[in-house]
Design a protein around this motif. Structure first.
Motif, PDB file in Angstrom:
ATOM      1  N   ASP A   1       0.651  -1.465   0.101  1.00 28.65           N
ATOM      2  CA  ASP A   1      -0.121  -0.433   0.055  1.00 28.65           C
ATOM      3  C   ASP A   1       1.069   1.887  -0.201  1.00 28.65           C
ATOM      4  O   ASP A   1       2.314   0.919   0.436  1.00 28.65           O
ATOM      5  CB  ASP A   1      -1.005  -0.232   1.053  1.00 28.65           C
ATOM      6  CG  ASP A   1      -1.915  -0.688   1.088  1.00 28.65           C
ATOM      7  OD1 ASP A   1      -2.430  -1.739  -0.059  1.00 28.65           O
ATOM      8  OD2 ASP A   1      -2.613  -1.693   2.477  1.00 28.65           O
ATOM      9  N   PRO A   2       0.358   2.315  -0.461  1.00 29.50           N
ATOM     10  CA  PRO A   2       1.570   3.257  -0.541  1.00 29.50           C
ATOM     11  C   PRO A   2       1.297   3.772   0.718  1.00 29.50           C
ATOM     12  O   PRO A   2       0.489   3.454   1.907  1.00 29.50           O
ATOM     13  CB  PRO A   2      -0.100   4.604  -1.316  1.00 29.50           C
ATOM     14  CG  PRO A   2      -0.775   4.016  -1.800  1.00 29.50           C
ATOM     15  CD  PRO A   2      -0.667   3.055  -1.405  1.00 29.50           C
ATOM     16  N   GLY A   3       2.817   4.513   1.354  1.00 29.41           N
ATOM     17  CA  GLY A   3       2.766   4.714   2.651  1.00 29.41           C
ATOM     18  C   GLY A   3       3.773   3.202   3.196  1.00 29.41           C
ATOM     19  O   GLY A   3       4.472   4.385   4.598  1.00 29.41           O
TER      20      GLY A   3
ATOM     21  N   THR B   1       3.997   7.887  -1.874  1.00 30.80           N
ATOM     22  CA  THR B   1       2.318   8.376  -1.209  1.00 30.80           C
ATOM     23  C   THR B   1       1.833   9.455  -2.573  1.00 30.80           C
ATOM     24  O   THR B   1       3.058  10.365  -2.346  1.00 30.80           O
ATOM     25  CB  THR B   1       2.150   8.514   0.245  1.00 30.80           C
ATOM     26  OG1 THR B   1       3.138   9.450   0.578  1.00 30.80           O
ATOM     27  CG2 THR B   1       2.391   8.014   1.005  1.00 30.80           C
TER      28      THR B   1
ATOM     29  N   SER C   1      -0.939  12.735  -2.436  1.00 33.53           N
ATOM     30  CA  SER C   1      -1.750  13.257  -1.845  1.00 33.53           C
ATOM     31  C   SER C   1      -2.684  13.489  -2.761  1.00 33.53           C
ATOM     32  O   SER C   1      -2.961  12.912  -4.689  1.00 33.53           O
ATOM     33  CB  SER C   1      -1.488  14.913  -1.693  1.00 33.53           C
ATOM     34  OG  SER C   1      -1.237  15.851  -2.893  1.00 33.53           O
TER      35      SER C   1
ATOM     36  N   TYR D   1      -2.451   3.888  -7.959  1.00 35.54           N
ATOM     37  CA  TYR D   1      -4.014   4.324  -7.446  1.00 35.54           C
ATOM     38  C   TYR D   1      -4.540   3.659  -8.664  1.00 35.54           C
ATOM     39  O   TYR D   1      -5.576   3.680  -7.916  1.00 35.54           O
ATOM     40  CB  TYR D   1      -4.225   5.533  -7.011  1.00 35.54           C
ATOM     41  CG  TYR D   1      -3.027   6.313  -6.498  1.00 35.54           C
ATOM     42  CD1 TYR D   1      -3.818   6.731  -5.001  1.00 35.54           C
ATOM     43  CD2 TYR D   1      -2.377   6.734  -6.261  1.00 35.54           C
ATOM     44  CE1 TYR D   1      -3.576   7.139  -3.850  1.00 35.54           C
ATOM     45  CE2 TYR D   1      -1.185   7.392  -4.743  1.00 35.54           C
ATOM     46  CZ  TYR D   1      -2.093   7.368  -3.801  1.00 35.54           C
ATOM     47  OH  TYR D   1      -1.722   7.781  -2.694  1.00 35.54           O
TER      48      TYR D   1
END
Length: 211
Positions: free
Chosen positions: A29-31, A75, A77, A161
């Protein structure tokens, strides 16, 4: 290049390939933190090739080095994602306007076939890669190599994403829906009308599952 250098280079390639596949398939996952000690054990390599692989991934925008906290999956935004999609749209529209009437659609058709086979196999990463391959082939029809390279770099970042989108799509839609969307885009390209192609791109649904 000596044997030792070749071995080191191949280990970098191994680590880069494994980690990029995991990131772009949505398995990480992102992050999510990437801990060096765990990765060296899991991949069976030393820190030097691992760090070089992470450096290459950072160049692509797939991982981030955080001061005093190590490395994590990149990540984006909400603003980052929106801006990247805006850049994608601008590049696509410019490329489409430059497609000649007699453009050879063989590469686009081949990418669609790869997408069909990946969908039948249920291979999430292969599906995401096929989506990117399809759109890169479309933009390449415009004949601007620099634009194509920039476009692909944008798509690679967005694939973080898009992988989430595909995962959600699998929960709410038929697996073949993605193929059908790209079939409609190919049909628009075959007509050769710029307005029809732009309309198909606008209705393509790439953002439907964005968080």
């Amino acid at each position: 290049m000596g044997d030792e250098e070749l071995e080191s280079h191949s280990l970098v390639d191994l680590a880069y390939d494994r980690l990029s596949r995991e990131i772009l398939s949505g398995r990480t996952d992102p992050g999510e933190r990437l801990v060096e000690e765990q990765l060296t054990r899991r991949l069976g390599i030393s820190r030097a090739p691992l760090r070089e692989a992470l450096r290459l991934l950072a160049q692509q925008g797939l991982v981030e080095h955080i001061p005093r906290r190590g490395v994590r999956v990149a990540t984006l935004s909400d603003d980052d994602v929106r801006e990247l999609y805006e850049v994608r749209d601008v590049l696509e529209r410019h490329a489409v306007a430059c497609i000649p009437p007699d453009a050879d659609l063989a590469a686009v058709r081949a990418a669609l076939e790869v997408m069909r086979k990946a969908t039948e196999a249920g291979d999430r990463l292969a599906i995401a890669d096929a989506h990117r391959l399809f759109h890169v082939a479309v933009v390449a029809l415009g004949g601007n190599r620099q634009l194509s390279a920039l476009y692909e770099s944008v798509l690679v970042r967005l694939q973080l994403y898009m992988a989430v989108n595909l995962r959600r799509e699998a929960e709410v839609a038929e697996p073949s829906d993605g193929v059908h969307r790209h079939e409609r885009l190919l049909a628009a390209l075959a007509q050769g009308d710029t307005d029809t192609i732009v309309s198909a791109l606008s209705a393509h649904g790439a953002r439907t599952y964005l968080p």
